[in-house]
Design a protein around this motif. Structure first.
Motif, PDB file in Angstrom:
ATOM      1  N   UNK A 150       5.401  -7.509 -16.144  1.00  0.00           N
ATOM      2  CA  UNK A 150       6.428  -7.544 -15.104  1.00  0.00           C
ATOM      3  C   UNK A 150       6.571  -6.168 -14.468  1.00  0.00           C
ATOM      4  N   UNK A 151       6.776  -6.156 -13.160  1.00  0.00           N
ATOM      5  CA  UNK A 151       6.895  -4.879 -12.434  1.00  0.00           C
ATOM      6  C   UNK A 151       7.902  -5.080 -11.305  1.00  0.00           C
ATOM      7  N   UNK A 152       8.978  -4.311 -11.348  1.00  0.00           N
ATOM      8  CA  UNK A 152      10.027  -4.454 -10.340  1.00  0.00           C
ATOM      9  C   UNK A 152       9.991  -3.355  -9.289  1.00  0.00           C
ATOM     10  N   UNK A 153       9.126  -2.362  -9.463  1.00  0.00           N
ATOM     11  CA  UNK A 153       9.092  -1.226  -8.560  1.00  0.00           C
ATOM     12  C   UNK A 153       8.239  -1.468  -7.326  1.00  0.00           C
ATOM     13  N   UNK A 154       8.008  -0.419  -6.557  1.00  0.00           N
ATOM     14  CA  UNK A 154       7.198  -0.551  -5.342  1.00  0.00           C
ATOM     15  C   UNK A 154       5.759  -0.924  -5.669  1.00  0.00           C
ATOM     16  N   UNK A 155       5.123  -1.562  -4.691  1.00  0.00           N
ATOM     17  CA  UNK A 155       3.725  -1.946  -4.860  1.00  0.00           C
ATOM     18  C   UNK A 155       2.997  -1.777  -3.538  1.00  0.00           C
ATOM     19  N   UNK A 156       1.711  -1.518  -3.641  1.00  0.00           N
ATOM     20  CA  UNK A 156       0.867  -1.361  -2.457  1.00  0.00           C
ATOM     21  C   UNK A 156      -0.301  -2.314  -2.593  1.00  0.00           C
ATOM     22  N   UNK A 157      -0.531  -3.094  -1.545  1.00  0.00           N
ATOM     23  CA  UNK A 157      -1.657  -4.014  -1.548  1.00  0.00           C
ATOM     24  C   UNK A 157      -2.797  -3.399  -0.732  1.00  0.00           C
ATOM     25  N   UNK A 158      -3.886  -3.094  -1.399  1.00  0.00           N
ATOM     26  CA  UNK A 158      -5.043  -2.489  -0.758  1.00  0.00           C
ATOM     27  C   UNK A 158      -6.005  -3.584  -0.279  1.00  0.00           C
ATOM     28  N   UNK A 159      -6.903  -3.212   0.618  1.00  0.00           N
ATOM     29  CA  UNK A 159      -7.827  -4.198   1.183  1.00  0.00           C
ATOM     30  C   UNK A 159      -9.260  -4.008   0.724  1.00  0.00           C
ATOM     31  N   UNK A 160      -9.532  -2.905   0.028  1.00  0.00           N
ATOM     32  CA  UNK A 160     -10.909  -2.630  -0.368  1.00  0.00           C
ATOM     33  C   UNK A 160     -11.064  -2.467  -1.861  1.00  0.00           C
ATOM     34  N   UNK A 161     -11.791  -1.441  -2.260  1.00  0.00           N
ATOM     35  CA  UNK A 161     -12.129  -1.203  -3.665  1.00  0.00           C
ATOM     36  C   UNK A 161     -11.286  -0.060  -4.203  1.00  0.00           C
ATOM     37  N   UNK A 162     -10.667  -0.263  -5.359  1.00  0.00           N
ATOM     38  CA  UNK A 162      -9.942   0.797  -6.058  1.00  0.00           C
ATOM     39  C   UNK A 162     -10.812   1.278  -7.206  1.00  0.00           C
ATOM     40  N   UNK A 163     -11.051   2.573  -7.261  1.00  0.00           N
ATOM     41  CA  UNK A 163     -11.961   3.142  -8.262  1.00  0.00           C
ATOM     42  C   UNK A 163     -11.387   4.446  -8.791  1.00  0.00           C
TER      43      UNK A 163
END
Length: 439
Positions: free
Chosen positions: A46-59
């Motif tokens: 569970x996560x109630x804080x801010x979130x960022x949705x990326x569109x590519x590859x996270x490395x």
């Protein structure tokens, strides 16, 4: 200090030993700048804080295992000379004109370049250590800093070595926000220092748990001379006690089977620098043999005056090409293996397990690669080997858009968040013009 944050990405490359490709992934970063979760988004806590949705590859951020980044001010100097003449006739005279402030400017310029290319950590060997560290902190980079010392006219290796020990004792082995600075020892090489300097280094570094970063068997001339007197460079390192602690052997081009076995037995790491070694015609390291022996091998750019860029993706491509040519085998070094060499294996070569991988407990040093470009013609909907091939062979640094170090954003959409590029370029131009005057 960052706030707890969740990053959601269609693909994450955690740089685990299997070089997994995670689909629909989540990476959670805690308030301390460390990763708390990396895995499928469906299984995330569970996560109630801010979130960022990326569109590519996270490395993971890349790990540059050997660099002299302040030399960004010296690009192009002595470009067609072999190593020793390049050092003696071009580089060392120019560096004698370099002030501490100049070194800081050059390091800041190098840090910005590396961060824009997705390099979050660099193992630096250079003088003017305090200014180099300050520049890295200003840019938001992570560095393993080994202040360099030599036995040359006008240089006292004893006082330089003692200064490193005092610095570690005063500030600790690691310090700064997110422990961005780690201190080590930088004896330049066995050909610029006497054996007693190497022994003193071992005696100082060992009890402190500090990394010793040294050039090893970079040229044939160095190798031949050292073999005649001491057996080989690795043998001299062993006899002086340097292989009893953490050691990073930069270049390691001219090694016998016995030398490789010696490094492997000691757990020493190697920084393979294919671009610089090719430009200076120094040769190419026996990468396949080193890896087969179990030596941790990372990739390094070397200095931006002998490369002449700070692009570790390019080094990965060169490493793959040279390994394949040397072995006459297109499977000698695959894209998955090269990716690990610039991430988790590169960290291992430095004796670090807390960087180079997206793993709970590690520092959140991360990069985002866009796939909305010609380097990924089919996007992300391809098998894992195809995706890694596109990433390593085609995209590389050109696809990096964002960079985080210890959870804090250092590059946003290709732009530094803490440095004014125009001001930096002007300062670099002024310093470079004075240091490298032209007739």
């Amino acid at each position: 200090m960052p706030t707890p944050h969740r990053y959601l990405a269609p693909v994450a490359l955690p740089a685990d030993p299997d070089c997994s490709v995670l689909r629909d992934a989540a990476v959670d970063v805690g308030a301390d700048g460390r990763i708390t979760y990396c895995g499928p988004a469906a299984d995330a806590p569970a996560h109630a804080g801010p979130r960022t949705r990326l569109t590519g590859i996270l490395a993971p951020g890349l790990v540059n295992a050997h660099a002299h980044s302040p030399m960004s001010l010296l690009r192009g100097l002595g470009a067609d000379l072999p190593l020793l003449r390049w050092l003696q006739e071009a580089i060392w005279p120019a560096e004698a004109r370099m002030t501490p402030a100049d070194a800081g400017t050059g390091m800041l310029l190098g840090c910005v370049e590396m961060l824009r290319h997705g390099i979050t950590t660099s193992a630096e060997m250079y003088t003017h250590g305090e200014q180099v560290a300050e520049a890295a902190l200003r840019a938001g980079s992570r560095v393993l800093l080994a202040p360099a010392y030599f036995d040359l006219p006008g240089r006292d290796w004893r006082s330089d070595l003692d200064a490193v020990s005092r610095w570690i004792d005063a500030d600790g082995l690691r310090f700064g926000p997110g422990e961005r600075i780690e201190l080590g020892y930088g004896p330049h090489s066995t050909y610029t220092l006497p054996p007693q300097a190497l022994r003193r280094t071992a005696e100082e570094a060992g009890p402190r748990g500090a990394l010793v970063h040294i050039h090893v068997a970079e040229t044939l001339a160095e190798d031949t001379a050292t073999r005649e007197r001491y057996g080989s460079v690795p043998q001299l390192l062993k006899e002086t006690g340097l292989l009893e602690g953490r050691l990073l052997a930069a270049h390691a081009v001219h090694l016998s089977d016995g030398d490789i076995a010696t490094l492997a037995a000691a757990g020493a790491g190697v920084a393979h620098c294919p671009g610089s070694n090719a430009k200076l015609a120094s040769g190419t390291a026996r990468l396949t043999a080193l890896r087969a022996a179990g030596v941790p091998v990372g990739l390094g750019t070397d200095g931006p005056a002998s490369n002449d860029d700070l692009d570790l993706w390019e080094e990965a491509r060169l490493a793959m090409m040279f390994a394949r040519l040397t072995a006459a085998d297109p499977m000698a070094l695959r894209a998955e293996e090269a990716f690990l060499m610039v991430t988790s294996a590169g960290a291992a070569a430095l004796g670090r397990t807390d960087i180079g991988a997206l793993r709970a407990g590690n520092w959140a040093d991360m990069i985002h690669l866009s796939v909305d470009n010609p380097y990924f013609p089919a996007g992300l909907d391809v098998p894992a080997p195809h995706l890694l091939s596109n990433t390593l062979w085609a995209a590389g640094s050109r696809a990096v858009t964002d960079t985080w170090v210890a959870g804090e954003k250092a590059i946003s959409s290709g732009t530094p968040t803490t440095v004014d590029l125009n001001q930096l370029q002007q300062a670099a131009k002024k310093a470079s013009t004075r240091i490298t005057p032209h007739p």
